[in-house]
Design an enzyme around this catalytic site. Structure first.
Site, PDB file in Angstrom:
ATOM      1  NE  ARG A 105      40.447  30.185  33.206  1.00 53.34           N
ATOM      2  CZ  ARG A 105      40.329  28.771  33.187  1.00 53.34           C
ATOM      3  NH1 ARG A 105      39.485  28.449  32.590  1.00 53.34           N
ATOM      4  NH2 ARG A 105      41.426  28.315  33.535  1.00 53.34           N
ATOM      5  CG  ASP A 165      44.698  25.767  29.004  1.00 63.15           C
ATOM      6  OD1 ASP A 165      43.531  25.895  29.922  1.00 63.15           O
ATOM      7  OD2 ASP A 165      45.252  27.037  28.802  1.00 63.15           O
ATOM      8  NE  ARG A 168      47.017  24.334  34.445  1.00 65.02           N
ATOM      9  CZ  ARG A 168      46.326  25.624  34.658  1.00 65.02           C
ATOM     10  NH1 ARG A 168      45.264  25.688  33.741  1.00 65.02           N
ATOM     11  NH2 ARG A 168      46.575  26.333  35.593  1.00 65.02           N
ATOM     12  CG  HIS A 192      42.713  30.206  29.398  1.00 60.41           C
ATOM     13  ND1 HIS A 192      43.103  28.923  29.785  1.00 60.41           N
ATOM     14  CD2 HIS A 192      42.435  31.041  30.299  1.00 60.41           C
ATOM     15  CE1 HIS A 192      43.822  29.271  31.239  1.00 60.41           C
ATOM     16  NE2 HIS A 192      43.115  30.326  31.331  1.00 60.41           N
TER      17      HIS A 192
HETATM   18  N1  LIG Z   1      45.216  33.400  31.047  1.00 62.66           N
HETATM   19  C1  LIG Z   1      45.913  32.531  31.902  1.00 62.66           C
HETATM   20  O1  LIG Z   1      46.244  31.593  31.663  1.00 62.66           O
HETATM   21  C2  LIG Z   1      45.801  33.066  33.424  1.00 62.66           C
HETATM   22  C3  LIG Z   1      46.106  32.446  34.513  1.00 62.66           C
HETATM   23  C4  LIG Z   1      46.259  32.810  35.712  1.00 62.66           C
HETATM   24  C5  LIG Z   1      45.530  34.112  35.897  1.00 62.66           C
HETATM   25  N2  LIG Z   1      45.020  34.525  34.844  1.00 62.66           N
HETATM   26  C6  LIG Z   1      44.417  36.070  34.772  1.00 62.66           C
HETATM   27  O2  LIG Z   1      45.448  36.928  35.172  1.00 62.66           O
HETATM   28  C7  LIG Z   1      44.955  38.221  35.611  1.00 62.66           C
HETATM   29  C8  LIG Z   1      45.482  38.670  36.868  1.00 62.66           C
HETATM   30  O3  LIG Z   1      45.771  37.706  38.093  1.00 62.66           O
HETATM   31  P1  LIG Z   1      46.731  37.866  39.308  1.00 62.66           P
HETATM   32  O4  LIG Z   1      46.542  36.509  40.284  1.00 62.66           O
HETATM   33  O5  LIG Z   1      47.693  38.362  39.041  1.00 62.66           O
HETATM   34  O6  LIG Z   1      45.510  39.081  40.113  1.00 62.66           O
HETATM   35  P2  LIG Z   1      45.957  39.987  40.948  1.00 62.66           P
HETATM   36  O7  LIG Z   1      44.870  40.604  41.537  1.00 62.66           O
HETATM   37  O8  LIG Z   1      46.992  39.651  41.914  1.00 62.66           O
HETATM   38  O9  LIG Z   1      46.570  41.125  40.192  1.00 62.66           O
HETATM   39  C9  LIG Z   1      46.047  42.091  39.331  1.00 62.66           C
HETATM   40  C10 LIG Z   1      46.405  43.361  39.463  1.00 62.66           C
HETATM   41  O10 LIG Z   1      46.058  44.285  38.593  1.00 62.66           O
HETATM   42  C11 LIG Z   1      45.896  45.588  38.907  1.00 62.66           C
HETATM   43  N3  LIG Z   1      45.056  46.368  38.284  1.00 62.66           N
HETATM   44  C12 LIG Z   1      43.668  46.381  38.079  1.00 62.66           C
HETATM   45  N4  LIG Z   1      43.183  47.270  37.319  1.00 62.66           N
HETATM   46  C13 LIG Z   1      44.500  47.901  36.604  1.00 62.66           C
HETATM   47  C14 LIG Z   1      44.418  49.092  35.776  1.00 62.66           C
HETATM   48  N5  LIG Z   1      43.518  49.562  35.421  1.00 62.66           N
HETATM   49  N6  LIG Z   1      45.925  49.687  35.685  1.00 62.66           N
HETATM   50  C15 LIG Z   1      46.862  48.689  36.094  1.00 62.66           C
HETATM   51  N7  LIG Z   1      46.650  47.675  36.808  1.00 62.66           N
HETATM   52  C16 LIG Z   1      45.437  47.155  37.214  1.00 62.66           C
HETATM   53  C17 LIG Z   1      45.735  45.432  40.316  1.00 62.66           C
HETATM   54  O11 LIG Z   1      46.118  46.363  41.283  1.00 62.66           O
HETATM   55  C18 LIG Z   1      46.469  44.031  40.717  1.00 62.66           C
HETATM   56  O12 LIG Z   1      47.787  44.274  41.241  1.00 62.66           O
HETATM   57  C19 LIG Z   1      43.420  37.718  36.149  1.00 62.66           C
HETATM   58  O13 LIG Z   1      42.404  38.191  35.323  1.00 62.66           O
HETATM   59  C20 LIG Z   1      43.442  36.261  35.993  1.00 62.66           C
HETATM   60  O14 LIG Z   1      42.471  35.641  35.922  1.00 62.66           O
HETATM   61  C21 LIG Z   1      44.990  34.237  33.683  1.00 62.66           C
END
Ligand SMILES: NC(=O)c1ccc[n+]([C@@H]2O[C@H](COP(=O)([O-])OP(=O)(O)OC[C@H]3O[C@@H](n4cnc5c(N)ncnc54)[C@H](O)[C@@H]3O)[C@@H](O)[C@H]2O)c1
Length: 329
Positions: A105, A165, A168, A192
Site C-alpha cells: 500500500r 480488517d 475480517r 491499515h
Molecule cells: N481502505 C481500504 O480498506 C481499501 C480497500 C480496497 C481498495 N482500497 C483503495 O481504494 C482505491 C480505489 O480502488 P479501486 O479498486 O476502486 O481502483 P480503480 O482503479 O478501479 O478505481 C479508481 C478510480 O479513481 C479514478 N480517479 C483517479 N484519479 C481521479 C481524480 N483525480 N478524480 C476523480 N477520479 C479519479 C480512476 O479513473 C478510477 O476510475 C485504491 O487506492 C485502493 O488501494 C482501499
C-alpha cells in the site's frame, strides 16, 4: 480532547444539509461502484452522486446502477461535478490507483497523495459542511493528506482505516470458535497495512474477554499459535484476494456502507476508523485506526481504552511507519 465545532454562522446551511442525505463518491472504479451498488440497496441515502476523471467510465457505472432503481429503495443516482460537494453530507474518496499484485500500500503513496490532496482541497473550496471519508490507499496517509489539504477540523476527515480488517478478524474468530460473527467484538488497530495488529485485550466473545471464553470453547490445542495464525491471515487478506482476482472491493464496499450509516443516521457507532490523534495514546499528528465514536459530524471521540504494553508498542510502531510515509511526501 476537543474536536472542532462548526461555525455558528454556518448553522442554517448545516440544517439544510441534514434534510437531504446526499453522498458524493469520488472515484467510480471497483471500490467506488461496489460501494454505490451496496449503498443504493441500503436505503440510507436519498441521493448518490458519482464523480470520476474517466467520464466514460462514470457514465457507464451510473447507467448500470440506475437500471436497478426499480429494485431498490427510492434513491437518486447520477453523475456529478465538483459543485456537488457543497451540500453533500458525506464525501467518499476512492479515487486513485489500486494496489497491484506484489505492490504494498505504501508504494501507492505518492501517486495517490496528489490525487487525494487535490480532491480534498476542492471539497473544502466548495464550502461543504459534511464529513469526508477517505478510502484510497495507503488510507492512513491519505487521511492525513485530505485533512491537511481541506483545513477542516480533525473529526470531519476520517479514513475507512481498519473497519474492514476488524470485520475480517471477526469473521475468522467466529469461524474458528464456530459461533455467529455478530457475537464477536474485536478490533484490528494501527495502520491499515502490514503493521496492523489485533487488540486481543479488547477482544470479546459472547460477552466474555477472549481469554475467559477460550476454556468455554475448548477447541484449540495451542491457542497462542492459533491466535498468531488468525492475526497473520487478517494481515495478509488483501494480498491473497489481490493475487487471486486483482482487487478487493466487496467487503470494503460493505464496510463503507456501515460507516455511512453511522454518519447519515447519527449513530454514535464505535468503529476503528483512521483519525488524526492529538495526544490520545500518547500519539500526535498521525492518522491511524483506533476505536472512535462516529456520527453525523464525523468522529466525536477517540476511545482510549487500556491496551496491553505489547499492544501499545505495536500502536507506536504503526504510528512511526505512517509518520515516516507522511514525511516522505
Ligand atoms: N481502505 C481500504 O480498506 C481499501 C480497500 C480496497 C481498495 N482500497 C483503495 O481504494 C482505491 C480505489 O480502488 P479501486 O479498486 O476502486 O481502483 P480503480 O482503479 O478501479 O478505481 C479508481 C478510480 O479513481 C479514478 N480517479 C483517479 N484519479 C481521479 C481524480 N483525480 N478524480 C476523480 N477520479 C479519479 C480512476 O479513473 C478510477 O476510475 C485504491 O487506492 C485502493 O488501494 C482501499
Amino acid at each position: 480532547m476537543v474536536f472542532g465545532i462548526i461555525n455558528f454562522h454556518n448553522m442554517d446551511k448545516l440544517i439544510q444539509n441534514r434534510q437531504k442525505r446526499k453522498v458524493v463518491i469520488v472515484g467510480a472504479g471497483l471500490v467506488g461502484s461496489t460501494y454505490a451498488y451496496a449503498l443504493s440497496q441500503s436505503g440510507l441515502a436519498d441521493e448518490i452522486v458519482l464523480i470520476d476523471r474517466n467520464e466514460e467510465l462514470v457514465r457507464g457505472q451510473v447507467l448500470d446502477l440506475v437500471h436497478g432503481e426499480a429494485f431498490v429503495p427510492t434513491v437518486i443516482l447520477r453523475e456529478g461535478s465538483n459543485a456537488d460537494y457543497a451540500d453533500a453530507q458525506l464525501i467518499v474518496i476512492t479515487a486513485g490507483s489500486a494496489q497491484k499484485p506484489g505492490e504494498t500500500r505504501l508504494h501507492l503513496l505518492k501517486k495517490n497523495a496528489d490525487i487525494v490532496g487535490s480532491i480534498a482541497g476542492e471539497v473544502s473550496r466548495q464550502g461543504s459542511l459534511g464529513v469526508m471519508l477517505v478510502v484510497s490507499n495507503p488510507v492512513d496517509v491519505m487521511t492525513w493528506v485530505a485533512l491537511k489539504s481541506s483545513g477542516w477540523e480533525r473529526g470531519r476527515v476520517i479514513g475507512s482505516g481498519t473497519v474492514l480488517d476488524s470485520a475480517r478478524f471477526r469473521y475468522l474468530l467466529a469461524r474458528h470458535c464456530g459461533i455467529d460473527v455478530h457475537n464477536v467484538h474485536a478490533y484490528i488497530l494501527g495502520e491499515h497495512g502490514d503493521s496492523e495488529f489485533a487488540a486481543w485485550s479488547m477482544t470479546n466473545v459472547a460477552g466474555m474477554a477472549i481469554d475467559s471464553y477460550c476454556p468455554v470453547c475448548n477447541k484449540c490445542s495451542d491457542w497462542k499459535s492459533e491466535r498468531a495464525g488468525i492475526e497473520q491471515q487478517v494481515r495478509e487478506s488483501a494480498y491473497h484476494i489481490i493475487n487471486a482476482k486483482g482487487a478487493t472491493h466487496f467487503a470494503v464496499g460493505l464496510a463503507m456502507v456501515r460507516i455511512t450509516a453511522a454518519v447519515l443516521r447519527r449513530q454514535n457507532s464505535v468503529m476503528t476508523v483512521s483519525v488524526m490523534l492529538k495526544g490520545e495514546f500518547g500519539l500526535r499528528d498521525v492518522c491511524l485506526s483506533v476505536p472512535a465514536i462516529v456520527t453525523d459530524t464525523g468522529v466525536t471521540k477517540v476511545i482510549t481504552g487500556p491496551l496491553s504494553d505489547d499492544e501499545m508498542l505495536l500502536l507506536r510502531r504503526s504510528a512511526g511507519i505512517i509518520k515516516e510515509a507522511v514525511d516522505s511526501l
